[in-house]
Design a protein around this motif. Sequence first.
Motif, PDB file in Angstrom:
ATOM      1  N   GLY A 204      41.289  30.075  45.074  1.00 26.27           N
ATOM      2  CA  GLY A 204      40.547  28.900  44.632  1.00 26.27           C
ATOM      3  C   GLY A 204      39.404  29.227  43.684  1.00 26.27           C
ATOM      4  N   GLU A 205      39.063  30.505  43.567  1.00 30.31           N
ATOM      5  CA  GLU A 205      37.913  30.885  42.736  1.00 30.31           C
ATOM      6  C   GLU A 205      38.273  31.066  41.266  1.00 30.31           C
ATOM      7  OE1 GLU A 205      36.099  34.451  44.224  1.00 30.31           O
ATOM      8  OE2 GLU A 205      35.448  33.518  46.098  1.00 30.31           O
ATOM      9  N   THR A 206      39.405  31.758  41.030  1.00 33.07           N
ATOM     10  CA  THR A 206      39.700  32.217  39.673  1.00 33.07           C
ATOM     11  C   THR A 206      39.815  31.094  38.632  1.00 33.07           C
ATOM     12  OG1 THR A 206      42.012  32.421  40.333  1.00 33.07           O
ATOM     13  CG2 THR A 206      40.703  34.434  40.301  1.00 33.07           C
ATOM     14  N   PRO A 207      40.308  29.883  39.000  1.00 32.57           N
ATOM     15  CA  PRO A 207      40.387  28.837  37.955  1.00 32.57           C
ATOM     16  C   PRO A 207      39.028  28.508  37.337  1.00 32.57           C
ATOM     17  CG  PRO A 207      41.698  28.215  39.855  1.00 32.57           C
ATOM     18  CD  PRO A 207      40.906  29.427  40.261  1.00 32.57           C
TER      19      PRO A 207
ATOM     20  N   GLU B 108      42.725  36.875  32.673  1.00 31.17           N
ATOM     21  CA  GLU B 108      44.153  36.720  32.952  1.00 31.17           C
ATOM     22  C   GLU B 108      44.651  37.837  33.861  1.00 31.17           C
ATOM     23  OE1 GLU B 108      45.613  36.842  28.923  1.00 31.17           O
ATOM     24  OE2 GLU B 108      45.454  39.008  28.828  1.00 31.17           O
ATOM     25  N   PHE B 109      45.689  37.525  34.625  1.00 32.39           N
ATOM     26  CA  PHE B 109      46.362  38.493  35.504  1.00 32.39           C
ATOM     27  C   PHE B 109      45.385  39.230  36.417  1.00 32.39           C
ATOM     28  CE2 PHE B 109      48.515  38.662  31.255  1.00 32.39           C
ATOM     29  CZ  PHE B 109      49.488  37.731  31.567  1.00 32.39           C
ATOM     30  N   SER B 110      44.518  38.474  37.086  1.00 27.02           N
ATOM     31  CA  SER B 110      43.580  39.137  37.996  1.00 27.02           C
ATOM     32  C   SER B 110      44.333  39.563  39.247  1.00 27.02           C
ATOM     33  CB  SER B 110      42.456  38.180  38.388  1.00 27.02           C
ATOM     34  OG  SER B 110      42.901  37.302  39.395  1.00 27.02           O
ATOM     35  N   GLY B 111      43.716  40.403  40.052  1.00 27.27           N
ATOM     36  CA  GLY B 111      44.352  40.865  41.287  1.00 27.27           C
ATOM     37  C   GLY B 111      44.012  39.984  42.474  1.00 27.27           C
ATOM     38  N   ALA B 112      43.556  38.753  42.229  1.00 25.05           N
ATOM     39  CA  ALA B 112      43.169  37.881  43.339  1.00 25.05           C
ATOM     40  C   ALA B 112      44.398  37.437  44.126  1.00 25.05           C
ATOM     41  CB  ALA B 112      42.427  36.659  42.800  1.00 25.05           C
TER      42      ALA B 112
ATOM     43  N   GLY C 263      37.725  41.036  39.648  1.00 24.76           N
ATOM     44  CA  GLY C 263      37.149  40.975  38.304  1.00 24.76           C
ATOM     45  C   GLY C 263      37.009  42.344  37.655  1.00 24.76           C
ATOM     46  N   GLY C 264      37.129  43.409  38.457  1.00 21.15           N
ATOM     47  CA  GLY C 264      36.913  44.717  37.845  1.00 21.15           C
ATOM     48  C   GLY C 264      37.562  45.830  38.631  1.00 21.15           C
ATOM     49  N   ASN C 265      38.830  45.612  39.012  1.00 18.34           N
ATOM     50  CA  ASN C 265      39.507  46.648  39.780  1.00 18.34           C
ATOM     51  C   ASN C 265      39.984  47.729  38.823  1.00 18.34           C
ATOM     52  OD1 ASN C 265      40.200  47.733  42.171  1.00 18.34           O
ATOM     53  ND2 ASN C 265      41.493  46.038  42.796  1.00 18.34           N
ATOM     54  N   LEU C 266      38.993  48.475  38.310  1.00 20.00           N
ATOM     55  CA  LEU C 266      39.284  49.419  37.240  1.00 20.00           C
ATOM     56  C   LEU C 266      40.334  50.423  37.669  1.00 20.00           C
ATOM     57  CD1 LEU C 266      35.611  49.787  36.100  1.00 20.00           C
ATOM     58  CD2 LEU C 266      37.424  48.453  35.041  1.00 20.00           C
TER      59      LEU C 266
ATOM     60  N   ASN D  27      27.977  39.911  37.878  1.00 19.09           N
ATOM     61  CA  ASN D  27      28.844  39.525  38.996  1.00 19.09           C
ATOM     62  C   ASN D  27      28.403  40.192  40.292  1.00 19.09           C
ATOM     63  OD1 ASN D  27      32.169  38.426  38.734  1.00 19.09           O
ATOM     64  ND2 ASN D  27      31.215  38.924  40.696  1.00 19.09           N
ATOM     65  N   ALA D  28      28.079  39.356  41.285  1.00 18.33           N
ATOM     66  CA  ALA D  28      27.695  39.900  42.585  1.00 18.33           C
ATOM     67  C   ALA D  28      28.895  40.590  43.230  1.00 18.33           C
ATOM     68  CB  ALA D  28      27.204  38.782  43.497  1.00 18.33           C
ATOM     69  N   THR D  29      28.644  41.588  44.050  1.00 14.11           N
ATOM     70  CA  THR D  29      29.724  42.248  44.766  1.00 14.11           C
ATOM     71  C   THR D  29      30.369  41.273  45.743  1.00 14.11           C
ATOM     72  OG1 THR D  29      28.902  44.469  44.478  1.00 14.11           O
ATOM     73  CG2 THR D  29      30.157  44.070  46.466  1.00 14.11           C
ATOM     74  N   GLY D  30      31.682  41.328  45.821  1.00  9.24           N
ATOM     75  CA  GLY D  30      32.450  40.411  46.660  1.00  9.24           C
ATOM     76  C   GLY D  30      33.836  40.277  46.058  1.00  9.24           C
ATOM     77  N   CYS D  31      34.605  39.271  46.483  1.00 10.04           N
ATOM     78  CA  CYS D  31      35.965  39.099  45.951  1.00 10.04           C
ATOM     79  C   CYS D  31      35.964  39.123  44.418  1.00 10.04           C
ATOM     80  CB  CYS D  31      36.568  37.773  46.410  1.00 10.04           C
ATOM     81  SG  CYS D  31      37.231  37.832  48.080  1.00 10.04           S
ATOM     82  N   SER D  32      35.049  38.353  43.808  1.00  8.83           N
ATOM     83  CA  SER D  32      35.107  38.218  42.343  1.00  8.83           C
ATOM     84  C   SER D  32      34.779  39.527  41.633  1.00  8.83           C
ATOM     85  CB  SER D  32      34.181  37.099  41.865  1.00  8.83           C
ATOM     86  OG  SER D  32      32.866  37.303  42.330  1.00  8.83           O
TER      87      SER D  32
END
Lengths: 373, 381
Positions: free
Chosen positions: A17-20, A8-12, A46-49, A37-42
């Motif tokens: 179109g990916e997050t759903p 929830e509440f990702s920074g995308a 997915g982990g913008n700590l 998770n491969a490096t890239g948008c996700s």
Amino acid sequence: MLGKPLFEFSGACVGCGETPYIRLATQLFGDRMIIANATGCSSIYGGNLPTTPYTLDANRRGPAWSNSLFEDNAEFGLGIRLALDEQYSHACDLLVKLRRSIGAELVDEILAADQSDETGIHEQRLRIEKLKIILEKLDSEQAGNLLSLTDTLTRKSVWLIGGDGWAYDIGFGGLDHVMSTDKDVNILVLDTEVYSNTGGQMSKATPRAAVAKFAAAGKSVPKKDLAMIAMAHENVYVAHVAFGAKDIQTLKAFREAEAYPGPSLIIAYSPCIAHGIDLSNNLTQQDLAVKSGHWSLFRYDPRLATQGKNPLRLDSKKPGIPYHEFAETEMRFGILSRSDPQAAKALLDQAQVEVNERYRHYEQLAAMDYSEE
Amino acid sequence: MSTRQNLQNLQGNHACALAAIHAGCRFYAGYPITPSSEIAETMSAELPKVDGLFIQMEDEIASMGAIIGASAGGAKVMTATSGPGFSLKQENLGYAALTEIPSVIVNVMRGGPSTGMPTRPAQGDIMQARWGTHGDHPTIALTPWSVEEVYAETIRAFNLAELLRTPVIILFDEVIGHLVETVDLARFENPDITDRKWADGKIEGFRPYADPGDGVPAMARPGDGRRVHTTGLSHGEDGFPTQDAELVAQFMARLLGKIETHRKEIERVDIRSCDDADVVIVAYGITARAAYRAVETLRQRGVKAGLFRPVTLWPFPEDAFKKVAERARLVLVPEMNAGQLILEIERLVSGKTRVAGVNLYFGDPITPQQIVETAEAELKQ
């Protein structure tokens, strides 16, 4: 979908179109998911700590998430699977050795547990709670060892997630290798048909005629058919999905992929700002992509072949609208029509031929008779 | 000299691509990676205009492989990347060094290791450039500090690659890569361009790796009839694999020696205010610009400071450095890493002069103030 999303509440980007797809996977399997998770948008959203969109359910269970390099995610995820399998098998050995002191009935139930559905997993978790209480009272090294492994006795759902740059290009060798194993991993390719995170460069998933960085004159060759390559392995569950066109097919694919005991590959159509579209039209664009034949929907389940059935089920209809009607709604195609209308027309005409042929190819494969005569 | 100017606002990455084409580069293979992608983007747009070829590969290993092949086929070639991609290229880089195939590799350095901070500057690949590939091998690495110097050093990289039949690395940081400065391209109207030395003379008995005297054998033009065997195995003068200790010793002496005997052409240094300097600051890339400001500030405060800027990082300009270090009381080495070039500096001063580092590698460039403060603190000790 009433299941609580554990994403929830990702920074995308708004309308990503990916997050759903990730959200859906967490709704279905989030309480036992382990994600490579491969490096890239996700990996960014997915982990913008220090924040993470992955969260816990009421029982404080949720996805465990790790970000690999760009090129090695399939191998990274396979390693996670192998380690879990090894721990599971070690825990089973210890259960057998300690059968008498734990209690034969409980041990046999745990070892024989059917964990193929939610009820089965829930019941296994209750057994493991009982097991923990017993083990805590036993004073032996073996009991101590087993106590540290009890959680591996519930089935884990391992997911290898990344984009098309990873799966089609730089990580393809590893992806191919993982698909050649019999290990139970679920591979989710969020296919934006372009390198989204580095700024919109062409990948092998970019369709013919689309303009991308490094393909300023429109891509001159068709999109690689990763699904066909995966099907050629013959032991891989493969699905081609676009939730905006047919959400029920997406849902089925996710369930079947997860239940399949070997490697599964879901290639998920993911509209992206790099397509030059208003992402509030995300679902419409997916629908157009499917209707035009740009993105066919299908599922390939190797288990059906062993039952004398055709493993490939085609879930979308013959292209029903001309390809250019889809293409002209997206700036990635439209920009070429403005700068070089002749080239754009030639490329789109060729693309039309190719989507027709591709659909016909699937249609024929799906019609093959697998019954033994 | 003409007084006409051709002023252009260029980003470091654009300047690198344009200079490469100016130097004769006609083949580029690459893979997108921040903060170097603009080099590939510019090449993809500009190369076709000069009948050159741009190709996007599936990863950095493949990009390096492709430029080596294209160079063996006769073209001047380049690829560009950042730290993680540079690591992937290393095996091929060793192959190019051993097979003596001219090539230019750009590394726009970002925060690392691994994905690190893709949009932030760093200087963490100094030792990777020197020792990243396996085995003993010649290394040339150039490190410009301005957009104009990116242009100049890119041309020089191609010239050195051709002159010495060797891979040449251009190292700059994200700040230089994305910095936009005014460059007078009129300065580069007629640059000295070194083209490949092609084998001529008798075809029969051609020995592709025989030393013509300067340590750099001429390459056979592909298809000209000369017999050439290209291999990553250690080879003798005839190009065929060998494990004969004497032949391998001869080969390695020439391979490493060609760098030593051409130091004059390879080395470039920028020495400022060092004649009377008590404090010599050794810096490169964007850090050298901060260091130069620090030199001015220190001088205003009465400290005799100077800047020693190795434009050629590898081979390190040893003699030039030793000369300025001789009379210094303190050598200061600011770098955006945990201490890499400082190891070479310590080796060269052999304990005779005090050496200190300013090591900040957390995503921001080093400021002049940080260098001044360290210099003053060190001088009090």
